[in-house]
Design a protein around this motif. Structure first.
Motif: not given
Length: 82
Positions: A1-6
């Motif tokens: 999920m962190g990759a989406d927000y980055m």
């Protein structure tokens, strides 16, 4: 999920520049959030009606393909040298 927000802000800035980045991110994140909120309910309704997740999987797969086509369609072309 962190990759989406980055990745979402980085890809948006790469495709459209930074002049309207805030407005674009507001629309993108709003759509993303509404999907995370509403689609589990829709999938549950589909399961209740059909007693199977088959249709829900097909709808989500079609939405994923449509999203991929949309992202490809707005990908940046060659940038003009000023």
């Amino acid at each position: 999920m962190g990759a989406d927000y980055m990745l979402i802000p980085l890809v948006t800035a790469e495709c459209f520049g930074t002049a309207a980045l805030g407005k674009l991110l507001a629309l993108i994140i709003m759509g993303y959030s509404l999907g995370q909120w509403g689609l589990p309910w829709v999938v549950g309704k589909i399961f209740d009606a059909r007693h199977s997740y088959d249709l829900a999987w097909k709808v989500m797969a079609a939405a994923g393909v449509l999203g991929a086509i949309t992202v490809y369609a707005v990908s940046p072309g060659e940038k003009a040298v000023v």
